[in-house]
Design a protein around this motif. Structure first.
Motif, PDB file in Angstrom:
ATOM      1  N   ALA A 132       5.292  -0.957   3.852  1.00  0.00           N
ATOM      2  CA  ALA A 132       4.697  -2.002   4.681  1.00  0.00           C
ATOM      3  C   ALA A 132       5.771  -2.691   5.515  1.00  0.00           C
ATOM      4  O   ALA A 132       5.565  -2.990   6.694  1.00  0.00           O
ATOM      5  CB  ALA A 132       3.974  -3.015   3.795  1.00  0.00           C
ATOM      6  N   ASP A 133       6.934  -2.909   4.912  1.00  0.00           N
ATOM      7  CA  ASP A 133       8.048  -3.546   5.630  1.00  0.00           C
ATOM      8  C   ASP A 133       8.511  -2.671   6.794  1.00  0.00           C
ATOM      9  O   ASP A 133       8.925  -3.174   7.837  1.00  0.00           O
ATOM     10  CB  ASP A 133       9.196  -3.794   4.647  1.00  0.00           C
ATOM     11  N   ALA A 134       8.428  -1.354   6.607  1.00  0.00           N
ATOM     12  CA  ALA A 134       8.841  -0.431   7.666  1.00  0.00           C
ATOM     13  C   ALA A 134       7.770  -0.281   8.743  1.00  0.00           C
ATOM     14  O   ALA A 134       7.995   0.383   9.750  1.00  0.00           O
ATOM     15  CB  ALA A 134       9.159   0.933   7.062  1.00  0.00           C
ATOM     16  N   GLY A 135       6.609  -0.865   8.512  1.00  0.00           N
ATOM     17  CA  GLY A 135       5.525  -0.782   9.489  1.00  0.00           C
ATOM     18  C   GLY A 135       4.802   0.553   9.486  1.00  0.00           C
ATOM     19  O   GLY A 135       4.201   0.943  10.488  1.00  0.00           O
ATOM     20  N   ILE A 136       4.850   1.275   8.374  1.00  0.00           N
ATOM     21  CA  ILE A 136       4.101   2.524   8.245  1.00  0.00           C
ATOM     22  C   ILE A 136       2.642   2.162   7.960  1.00  0.00           C
ATOM     23  O   ILE A 136       2.369   1.326   7.107  1.00  0.00           O
ATOM     24  CB  ILE A 136       4.655   3.383   7.085  1.00  0.00           C
ATOM     25  N   MET A 137       1.723   2.799   8.699  1.00  0.00           N
ATOM     26  CA  MET A 137       0.307   2.448   8.546  1.00  0.00           C
ATOM     27  C   MET A 137      -0.235   2.952   7.207  1.00  0.00           C
ATOM     28  O   MET A 137      -0.069   4.115   6.856  1.00  0.00           O
ATOM     29  CB  MET A 137      -0.490   3.056   9.681  1.00  0.00           C
ATOM     30  N   MET A 138      -0.885   2.046   6.498  1.00  0.00           N
ATOM     31  CA  MET A 138      -1.473   2.397   5.207  1.00  0.00           C
ATOM     32  C   MET A 138      -2.884   1.837   5.124  1.00  0.00           C
ATOM     33  O   MET A 138      -3.202   0.854   5.788  1.00  0.00           O
ATOM     34  CB  MET A 138      -0.631   1.808   4.071  1.00  0.00           C
ATOM     35  N   TYR A 139      -3.697   2.479   4.293  1.00  0.00           N
ATOM     36  CA  TYR A 139      -5.045   1.947   4.077  1.00  0.00           C
ATOM     37  C   TYR A 139      -4.962   0.639   3.297  1.00  0.00           C
ATOM     38  O   TYR A 139      -5.709  -0.292   3.552  1.00  0.00           O
ATOM     39  CB  TYR A 139      -5.905   2.964   3.331  1.00  0.00           C
ATOM     40  N   ASP A 140      -4.030   0.600   2.356  1.00  0.00           N
ATOM     41  CA  ASP A 140      -3.852  -0.593   1.539  1.00  0.00           C
ATOM     42  C   ASP A 140      -2.531  -0.467   0.795  1.00  0.00           C
ATOM     43  O   ASP A 140      -1.954   0.630   0.720  1.00  0.00           O
ATOM     44  CB  ASP A 140      -5.006  -0.717   0.534  1.00  0.00           C
ATOM     45  N   LEU A 141      -2.042  -1.571   0.244  1.00  0.00           N
ATOM     46  CA  LEU A 141      -0.872  -1.498  -0.623  1.00  0.00           C
ATOM     47  C   LEU A 141      -1.247  -0.755  -1.900  1.00  0.00           C
ATOM     48  O   LEU A 141      -2.393  -0.782  -2.328  1.00  0.00           O
ATOM     49  CB  LEU A 141      -0.397  -2.907  -0.979  1.00  0.00           C
ATOM     50  N   VAL A 142      -0.253  -0.092  -2.492  1.00  0.00           N
ATOM     51  CA  VAL A 142      -0.499   0.577  -3.769  1.00  0.00           C
ATOM     52  C   VAL A 142       0.177  -0.235  -4.864  1.00  0.00           C
ATOM     53  O   VAL A 142       1.388  -0.406  -4.861  1.00  0.00           O
ATOM     54  CB  VAL A 142       0.070   2.011  -3.760  1.00  0.00           C
ATOM     55  N   ALA A 143      -0.644  -0.745  -5.785  1.00  0.00           N
ATOM     56  CA  ALA A 143      -0.097  -1.468  -6.929  1.00  0.00           C
ATOM     57  C   ALA A 143      -0.230  -0.564  -8.142  1.00  0.00           C
ATOM     58  O   ALA A 143      -1.249   0.095  -8.317  1.00  0.00           O
ATOM     59  CB  ALA A 143      -0.844  -2.767  -7.143  1.00  0.00           C
ATOM     60  N   SER A 144       0.809  -0.530  -8.952  1.00  0.00           N
ATOM     61  CA  SER A 144       0.795   0.384 -10.083  1.00  0.00           C
ATOM     62  C   SER A 144       1.176  -0.344 -11.369  1.00  0.00           C
ATOM     63  O   SER A 144       2.110  -1.142 -11.389  1.00  0.00           O
ATOM     64  CB  SER A 144       1.771   1.526  -9.814  1.00  0.00           C
ATOM     65  N   VAL A 145       0.429  -0.070 -12.429  1.00  0.00           N
ATOM     66  CA  VAL A 145       0.656  -0.733 -13.713  1.00  0.00           C
ATOM     67  C   VAL A 145       0.467   0.294 -14.821  1.00  0.00           C
ATOM     68  O   VAL A 145      -0.363   1.195 -14.706  1.00  0.00           O
ATOM     69  CB  VAL A 145      -0.343  -1.904 -13.910  1.00  0.00           C
ATOM     70  N   SER A 146       1.250   0.189 -15.881  1.00  0.00           N
ATOM     71  CA  SER A 146       1.050   1.097 -17.014  1.00  0.00           C
ATOM     72  C   SER A 146       0.738   0.319 -18.282  1.00  0.00           C
ATOM     73  O   SER A 146       1.078  -0.855 -18.420  1.00  0.00           O
ATOM     74  CB  SER A 146       2.270   1.984 -17.212  1.00  0.00           C
TER      75      SER A 146
END
Lengths: 226, 292
Positions: A132-146
């Motif tokens: 996101a900081d690099a300005g790459i287009m994404m559908y949404d942020l990816v949050a990951s938890v284990s």
């Protein structure tokens, strides 16, 4: 121990901190610190794909995860982690709009400075902030938890010690605002009921982690405007 | 390091940016005429330097050094080893310099950066060569001895470049020296087999008669502390502490290493089209003295 764990169950995970712009030389970067786990991710590109690559209508994603020699309690080799590299690739692939940079490659490089447990989820979350900081287009942020399964107990965001005793582990990478899962891995011994419970726990935690990541990006954007 | 001119007109700013990319040498020479550099520094000034100790919790000594945007993380891990037969009362230091792909767009995984081994060699030369001359060494290897002929410390120093923006060696040396300053020897004791082992934090208050050999957590004694400064030479100009961009355009570099008593430790000039005439060398070392 049990009391401590209960306390942590309620407040969910160790303190999570994200910062963007950790590496100036990169197009985008982020530093994440969750408990003792410290990670830096740099994003380069979109830039020219390697010459040997076939022509491609859509963009390519190239991921690499490595450890420092002092990341683990026993001094390691500091080599590339091939398994994590491909897991990171698969977790992010679905979230990035690859059509937006045809013929080129985006490189996502991660370095684990200190390993304190739940390394891969932290790397994935940090990488999506860096993208996101690099300005790459994404559908949404990816949050990951284990989540680790220790006997009858479920432990979210396990530390290194808990991971070493676990009977099974479950990791979810999700896009919280779209309510979609990009990656789900389950290893070890699980009952169906436990899997269900752990998944609910993870998805809830993902949406909370997503908010923390989002607020970090907002802060950075506000700061750069001033 | 943003663009240097805050011109109100966007189009002219674009032009400057394009000029900078297309004619980098002319762009920089134009600045040199005005005795200023693209980031607003005068020629002889180094960038802001920050230093943080204890950045890595799992290491015995660590430091994070930053010169401008160049960032280095150094960590030392201590292990007990059997000293060599030739020097039974000396420990050992292993220096490694890493440039992971996160630090610069030119480094790709599996293909190490060209400068990494150069900096690595320079670092171990600077840190270890001094040790050979016991009278002015940075570290006396005898300080790393535990039991004569039986046990000594092996210090693994790993330096990671987190962000590469010129003056890599200066920053790496600074972080390495700071990590040695921060270093605390772990507690050791004799185990049942009579071997020296490291005692982990929790079992320190043990009862079983295992007394710690080195009671107080000792710090390493640094005899002299080396500092270094890299300068770029271009025609008659000397630019202190160059950025990555300046290093790539003006290829002649001179690195001067002095110790805390202003003795010359080492001097590197790895080729380049400009000859390092005596005055340039003098000025470089003068600049260096001013910085210390």
């Amino acid at each position: 121990m049990a009391d401590l764990r209960l306390l942590r169950m309620r407040c969910y995970w160790r303190l999570a901190v994200f910062r963007t712009g950790a590496v100036n030389a990169a197009s985008g970067s982020a530093y994440a610190e969750i408990g003792d786990t410290k990670v830096i991710v740099s994003v380069f590109g979109p830039r020219e794909s390697k010459k040997a690559m076939m022509y491609s209508d859509i963009g390519r994603l190239n991921c690499n995860v490595s450890y420092t020699t002092f990341a683990t309690p026993v001094r390691g080799q500091g080599s590339d982690n091939k398994e994590f590299s491909s897991m990171l690739h698969k977790a992010l692939e679905g979230a990035i709009i690859l059509d937006s940079f045809p013929k080129t490659t985006v490189d996502v490089f991660a370095l684990v400075l200190e390993s304190g447990g739940s390394d891969l989820p932290v790397v994935i979350s940090c990488a999506s902030v860096a993208l996101a900081d690099a300005g790459i287009m994404m559908y949404d942020l990816v949050a990951s938890v284990s989540v680790s399964c220790l006997g009858k107990n479920l432990v979210i965001d396990p530390v290194l010690e808990e991971e070493s005793y676990q009977d099974g582990s479950l990791m979810i990478s999700s896009m919280p605002s779209r309510d979609e899962v990009t990656q789900l891995t389950i290893t070890g011994e699980w009952s169906t009921a436990k899997i269900h419970e752990a998944m609910m726990l993870c998805l809830d935690a993902c949406s909370k982690l997503g908010k923390i990541m989002r607020s970090c990006l907002k802060e950075a954007a506000l700061a750069s405007q001033e | 390091m943003g663009p240097m001119n805050d011109s109100s007109d966007l189009s002219s700013e674009m032009e400057v940016d394009a000029f900078r990319r297309l004619f980098p040498l002319r762009f920089h020479e134009r600045h040199l005429l005005e005795s200023i550099r693209p980031d607003g520094r005068p020629l002889g000034r180094a960038r802001d330097t920050t230093l943080a100790f204890g950045a890595v919790a799992s290491a015995d000594g660590s430091a994070l050094a930053k010169i401008g945007c160049t960032t280095m993380l150094a960590a030392i891990k201590m292990e007990v080893m059997t000293p060599t037969v030739e020097s039974p009362n000396e420990g050992c230091i292993a220096v490694e310099f890493h440039m992971p792909p996160i630090c610069s767009p030119t480094v790709r995984p599996g293909r190490p950066a060209e400068v990494a081994p150069v900096v690595s060699k320079q670092l171990s030369d600077t840190i270890l060569r001094q040790v050979v001359m016991t009278f002015s060494g940075m570290i006396d290897l005898k300080d790393l001895s535990l039991v004569n002929g039986k046990a000594a410390w092996m210090a693994y120093l790993d330096i990671y470049c987190l962000d590469a923006d010129g003056a890599l060696f200066d920053t790496a040396l600074l972080s390495a020296v700071a990590a040695f300053c921060h270093l605390k020897f772990p507690m050791v004791s004799l185990n049942d087999d009579g071997r020296v082992v490291v005692v982990s934090g929790e079992s320190k208050g043990g009862k079983s008669g295992k007394e710690a050999v080195n009671k107080e957590q000792r710090k390493l004694n640094l005899i002299s502390i080396p500092f270094s400064l890299t300068c770029t030479l271009h025609n008659n100009y000397i630019l202190a502490d160059p950025t990555a961009e300046e290093e790539s355009i003006m290829e002649t570099l001179v690195t001067v290493v002095l110790d805390s008593s202003l003795q010359l430790v080492s001097f590197y000039k790895p080729g380049g089209p400009v000859l390092a005439f005596t005055s340039a060398v003098m000025v470089s070392s003068d600049l260096q003295k001013a910085i210390i």
